[in-house]
Scaffold this motif. Structure first.
Motif, PDB file in Angstrom:
ATOM      1  N   ILE A   1      56.101  36.077   8.410  1.00 17.59           N
ATOM      2  CA  ILE A   1      56.931  36.424   9.574  1.00 17.59           C
ATOM      3  C   ILE A   1      55.988  36.864  10.686  1.00 17.59           C
ATOM      4  CG2 ILE A   1      58.670  38.038  10.455  1.00 17.59           C
ATOM      5  CD1 ILE A   1      59.707  38.280   7.559  1.00 17.59           C
ATOM      6  N   ILE A   2      56.166  36.283  11.874  1.00 21.22           N
ATOM      7  CA  ILE A   2      55.320  36.725  12.987  1.00 21.22           C
ATOM      8  C   ILE A   2      56.161  37.201  14.167  1.00 21.22           C
ATOM      9  CG2 ILE A   2      53.213  35.426  12.421  1.00 21.22           C
ATOM     10  CD1 ILE A   2      54.059  33.243  14.356  1.00 21.22           C
ATOM     11  N   THR A   3      55.641  38.236  14.847  1.00 21.36           N
ATOM     12  CA  THR A   3      56.312  38.777  16.039  1.00 21.36           C
ATOM     13  C   THR A   3      55.348  38.674  17.231  1.00 21.36           C
ATOM     14  OG1 THR A   3      55.494  40.968  15.492  1.00 21.36           O
ATOM     15  CG2 THR A   3      57.698  40.426  14.699  1.00 21.36           C
ATOM     16  N   GLY A   4      55.813  39.075  18.390  1.00 27.87           N
ATOM     17  CA  GLY A   4      54.968  39.010  19.584  1.00 27.87           C
ATOM     18  C   GLY A   4      54.668  37.568  19.962  1.00 27.87           C
ATOM     19  N   VAL A   5      55.639  36.715  19.724  1.00 27.16           N
ATOM     20  CA  VAL A   5      55.434  35.272  19.930  1.00 27.16           C
ATOM     21  C   VAL A   5      55.770  34.892  21.374  1.00 27.16           C
ATOM     22  CG1 VAL A   5      56.283  33.021  19.166  1.00 27.16           C
ATOM     23  CG2 VAL A   5      56.052  34.866  17.525  1.00 27.16           C
TER      24      VAL A   5
END
Ligand code: NAD
Length: 474
Positions: free
Chosen positions: A334-338
């Motif tokens: 899971i990645i954020t700050g995309v």
């Protein structure tokens, strides 16, 4: 020496199917049902072979094979058998007033000889599902399975060889070269499942012969998460829909648009669900038997590049990120700050990376979706009916699901497919039958005004009068 090149084998089979397709125009529902039953019986008695073959290709868990490869096909067969007689019945239509005295109906004739080109991600389901529709419609079929799942491909060839005569159904294994040779033939219908890029190549080739096409393509399917949701329910459904088949699902949620008020709690709940489903005993997800693998090294490297590019450009890992090259393992990530400039937001991910983008009001999320090509599926999670209606009426997608994901694929009464970049035409159930059928318009003249020949030249007073009446009233 006998010439046994794939070109000559294809040409021979194509000609045999072309002749057979003419005979099949008169096939009855019971003859077609017999073929479908033979297919269903083989699948039923070879379930373990199907499981072993697909598992050998990318370690897909048996439970996932049962539900997404075997059940999807056997239920499609049962549904077609149950409804075929009805589907084949000519549909009577009433005459408009100027044609009173005629009788008309729509006749569903088989299009003829079909080509089915399949992808690797659900290698059995996406080759044999369309075959069910082709057989139901009374077509012959050549199937070209994907070269990337060789065990599944060999099993499909064996199955078809054991059930059908080659003039009805045949399989040609191989890569692009085989596919491109097949595409030179004047098929009556081409049913392609794969990427939008190859979809364009298929459509160009089909244009040469004016073959009709069904294009089941891919793209980035978003999930919009409203502020008002049941957190645990929504996150568990998203984790399942995203990471089943290791994220290699055309209708997996590609990325999430999450309301900024709940984003932190949402990410925490996603992480908890991932643990619960794939690592309940803290042994590492690589040891889970319930998590598939990336199909090959090329795709593993592609996924890894997407993650590296996102991280270089400022994204953060909230979960996962690990890859084990031997065995093509890639952790659910899971990645954020995309941001939109990252590759991961530009191309279809088709793997286990879930990017999360926040939004402040629903209209901006809708605007974002509308700035991209029309997706294959769109998911919306909300307890607020008005919010769901707003999302579905202001966006365009092949399919849409409220408060769940992926399930519309299993619904036989729903047309499955994309729109524009995500596909052309629909599949499954009656829609699949129609894809392989020519809806022939049949009109029978009896005693109508038009049979009096009063509208033929030379156009005298009576003809002109009738035309004036028609223009005015009908
Ligand atoms: N809409 C759907 O139902 C659906 C289902 C599954 C997958 N997909 C999409 O399929 C893609 C992934 O599958 P893939 O990697 O197997 O797709 P792909 O387009 O690379 O390949 C699909 C098939 O086309 C053949 N092919 C590849 N290049 C070709 C060329 N130049 N000329 C002729 N034939 C060619 C392949 O051999 C394979 O059999 C994703 O985009 C995914 O979203 C869509």
């Amino acid at each position: 020496m006998e010439d046994v090149s794939f070109e000559s084998e294809i040409s021979k089979t194509f000609s045999a199917q072309k002749s057979n397709a003419i005979l099949l125009r008169e096939s009855t529902s019971s003859q077609r049902i017999q073929q479908l039953e033979k297919l269903g019986d083989w699948i039923k008695s070879h379930q373990e072979d199907i499981r072993k073959a697909i598992h050998a290709d990318f370690k897909k868990p048996y439970a996932e094979i049962d539900i997404s490869e075997i059940f999807t096909v056997t239920s499609e067969i049962k549904y077609a058998i149950k409804n075929l007689k009805d589907w084949m019945k000519p549909k009577k239509v009433s005459a408009p007033i100027p044609l009173l005295g005629t009788s008309s109906y729509v006749q569903f004739e088989p299009k003829g000889n079909a080509l089915i080109i399949a992808p690797w991600n659900y290698p059995f389901n996406l080759a044999i599902g369309p075959l069910v529709s082709a057989l139901a419609a009374g077509c012959t079929a050549i199937i070209k399975p994907s070269e990337m799942t060789p065990h599944a491909s060999a099993l499909i060839r064996r199955m078809v060889g054991e059930i059908f005569e080659p003039e009805l159904v045949a399989v040609f294994e191989g890569d692009v070269e085989v596919s491109q040779y097949l595409l030179t033939k004047p098929f009556d219908h081409i049913f392609f499942t794969g990427s939008p890029a190859v979809g364009k190549i298929i459509m160009k080739a089909a244009a040469e012969n004016l073959s009709s096409v069904t294009l089941e393509l891919g793209g980035k399917s978003p999930a919009i998460i409203d502020r008002d949701i049941d957190l645990q329910d929504a996150t568990s459904k998203i984790i399942w829909g995203k990471f089943v088949n290791c994220g290699q699902t055309c209708i997996a949620p590609d990325y999430l648009l999450v309301h900024e008020d709940i984003i932190e709690a949402f990410v925490e709940a996603l992480k908890a669900e991932l643990h619960k489903m794939y690592d309940p005993k803290n042994k590492g997800i690589e040891n889970s038997k319930d998590y598939a693998r990336i199909v090959n090294e090329k795709h593993l490297n592609r996924i890894n590049f997407l993650l590296a590019d996102a991280l270089t450009n400022g994204a953060h890992i909230a979960f996962g990120g690990r890859m084990i090259a031997s065995g093509n393992f890639f952790e659910p990530t899971i990645i954020t700050g995309v941001t939109d400039s990252m590759e991961v937001m530009q191309e279809e991910i088709f793997g286990p990376i879930l990017p999360i983008v926040s939004y402040s009001d629903l209209d901006s999320a809708i605007k974002y979706v509308n700035s991209k090509p029309k997706p294959l599926a769109l998911y919306a999670f909300s307890n607020n009916q008005e919010a769901l209606d707003r999302v579905f009426s202001k966006t365009s997608s092949g399919g849409a699901v409220a408060n769940d994901c992926v399930l519309h694929f299993l619904h036989h009464e729903l047309p499955f497919g994309g729109i524009n970049n995500s596909g052309i035409g629909k599949a499954h159930g009656h829609h699949g039958f129609l894809a392989f059928s020519n809806e022939k318009a049949v009109l029978k003249q009896r005693t109508g005004i038009t049979s009096s020949k009063s509208l033929f030249p030379p156009y005298g007073f009576a003809a002109k009068k009738i035309i004036q009446v028609m223009l005015k009233w009908f």
